[in-house]
Design an enzyme around this catalytic site. Structure first.
Site, PDB file in Angstrom:
ATOM      1  N   CYS A 220      29.329   1.705  21.074  1.00 47.29           N
ATOM      2  CA  CYS A 220      29.232   0.449  21.822  1.00 47.29           C
ATOM      3  C   CYS A 220      27.930  -0.293  21.553  1.00 47.29           C
ATOM      4  O   CYS A 220      27.872  -1.515  21.711  1.00 47.29           O
ATOM      5  CB  CYS A 220      29.405   0.692  23.312  1.00 47.29           C
ATOM      6  SG  CYS A 220      28.198   1.831  24.024  1.00 47.29           S
TER       7      CYS A 220
ATOM      8  N   GLU B  85      29.725  -0.176  31.978  1.00 46.94           N
ATOM      9  CA  GLU B  85      29.065  -0.057  30.674  1.00 46.94           C
ATOM     10  C   GLU B  85      30.062  -0.557  29.640  1.00 46.94           C
ATOM     11  O   GLU B  85      30.989   0.165  29.268  1.00 46.94           O
ATOM     12  CB  GLU B  85      28.676   1.403  30.400  1.00 46.94           C
ATOM     13  CG  GLU B  85      27.594   1.933  31.323  1.00 46.94           C
ATOM     14  CD  GLU B  85      26.255   1.262  31.102  1.00 46.94           C
ATOM     15  OE1 GLU B  85      25.985   0.827  29.968  1.00 46.94           O
ATOM     16  OE2 GLU B  85      25.478   1.154  32.061  1.00 46.94           O
TER      17      GLU B  85
END
Length: 477
Positions: A254, A220
């Site tokens: 993010c 990720e």
């Protein structure tokens, strides 16, 4: 003394891993009741120590808004646990798979099995959520979980290590130390699956270390997540939603909007609305308790460098205050910043920002944003604002990203029935809900042959019977 401590830490890491590995290989897969008990203990751990976790995270940041910790971390993980516990029995059940005609009345089944030991390397920006949400999936799938928190959140890491040790046996879940040599050794362990959340640069290092053991990895990562403002968009609504998404956790997210593409005819109006929305939400006072600090001095200095480079190359900058202001720097808070007149040569358009700076770029034709995005790495997230369905569908069809939210930002991450994951430079693999359960399971295909089926009897010596069966199989195929 330091050398001895590091050696002890490495030995403890190896001991923890091999204990888990041996247990996973020598004992049957944990039944539903055991897995539900582990999830219940994890839920109790979070609820019992919610205030302590929030305080530790805030101390690690310098200041982290407790409401943001509650919304983006605590409630998110508790929701993940509730959803998983509710559906776990169904997820664990063997799955019916269609059987080809020539193999009937045999049957196919897909049987989920635990992989064994799952390693989780967690980031600092959402240390609770991005540590324990993967752990929920790993435990639900019947695995043991070994967690390596970020060295940038030492207070949180210490509290998590203490509370996990009190609730879980060493062969169920452990939290390691955060020293550099432990981090390096952690990725090199032969896990049955390794999950890493963090930067693309470090993700490459982790993937290379895991590759030496042929360990499957879920990455990720991050990147530059774009926002497209269509000509049909409500600018006020878009500005408010983008401002919130950008400034949540001071931009240290993010999937935060990284830059905005807006029609040139609306560019200045949108920039003004965005600036006003940021001021309404967070004001111009660095002491505002709703606004979080930047995690570390070096990260603050990096943001200053991006801004200085953009200014030097001609960008126009509007912000609540100068980041050189002593009051802002003392609290390690970076003023919300809007940039226009941005070009691709600027570092701010080449690196993931990971802070409260938001560049705005103009376009004239609706095809330009698609071409601009497709000329760069695949983003982790993409956001589109507007009411023109045809324009929206064109963007969805012609761009590839980890996930999309239409007419808002971030919200696709909260959908437990949808996978969360990147693509290309923004990551690989996915988790959340059943997707996480599947990621940390071996979905083993099993065929049960029926004694009444003779089509598979193609044994030598090959003669007329086999030829007739082969002819029939060719027709069925």
């Amino acid at each position: 003394m330091d050398q001895a401590l590091h050696s002890a830490g490495r030995r403890a890491l190896d001991d923890d891993f091999h204990r888990m590995w041996a247990t996973a290989r020598q004992t049957p897969p944990p039944p539903l009741e055991t897995r539900l008990d582990r999830l219940a203990r994890l839920r109790a751990l979070i609820r019992d120590h919610e205030a302590g976790f929030s305080a530790a995270i805030s101390a690690d940041f310098g200041h982290r808004c407790p409401v943001e910790t509650q919304i983006a971390e605590t409630l998110s993980v508790l929701g993940e646990i509730k959803h998983t516990a509710r559906h776990l029995k169904a997820w664990m059940a063997p799955r019916r798979i269609a059987t080809q005609l020539q193999f009937l009345p045999g049957r196919n089944r897909l049987i989920p099995q635990p992989l064994g030991v799952v390693g989780i390397i967690a980031p600092w920006n959402y240390p609770l959520q991005l540590t324990l949400a993967p752990a929920v999936a790993a435990l639900a799938a019947g695995n043991a979980a070994m967690i390596k928190p970020s060295e940038l959140t030492p207070r949180f890491a210490a509290l998590l290590q203490e509370t996990v040790a009190a609730k879980f046996a060493p062969d169920e879940m452990v939290v390691t130390g955060i020293e550099d040599d432990i981090a390096e050794a952690f990725a090199a362990l032969p896990f049955d699956h390794l999950m890493f959340t963090g930067s693309t640069r470090v993700g490459r290092i982790v993937a290379a270390a895991a590759g030496r053991n042929l360990t499957p990895v879920t990455l990720e990562l991050g990147g530059k997540s774009p926002v497209i403002i269509d000509a049909s968009a409500d600018l006020d609504q878009a500005a408010a939603r983008i401002a919130y998404a950008k400034l949540l956790n001071a931009g240290q997210t993010c999937i935060a909007p990284d830059y905005v593409l807006v029609p040139n005819v609306s560019l200045q109006a949108f920039a003004d609305k965005l600036r006003d929305a940021m001021r309404r939400m967070f004001g111009a006072d660095p002491g505002n308790q709703d606004y979080s600090s930047i995690i570390a001095e070096r990260h603050y200095a990096r943001l200053e460098g991006l801004l200085a480079d953009a200014r030097a190359l001609g960008a126009s900058v509007v912000q609540s205050a100068s980041p050189d202001d002593a009051a802002w720097k003392a609290l390690r808070k970076f003023p919300p910043t809007v940039l226009t007149g941005v070009s691709s040569e600027m570092k701010i358009m080449q690196e993931e920002i990971f802070g409260p700076l938001l560049p705005i770029l103009g376009y004239d034709d609706a095809s330009e944003p698609i071409a601009f995005i497709n000329a760069r790495d695949r983003p982790l997230a993409l956001y589109w604002f507007g009411t023109d369905d045809a324009a929206r569908d064109e963007v969805l069809a012609r761009t590839v990203s980890g996930g999309v939210t239409v007419n808002d930002c971030l919200v696709h991450f909260a959908q437990v029935n949808q996978p969360m994951g990147g693509v290309g430079a923004s990551g690989s693999g996915a988790y959340h809900g059943e997707w996480g359960f599947n990621t940390f399971s071996k979905l083993k295909p099993v065929f049960y042959r029926s004694p009444y089926n003779r089509f598979a009897d193609l044994y030598p010596p090959y003669g007329g019977t086999v030829a007739r069966l082969a002819k029939l199989l060719r027709w069925l195929s």
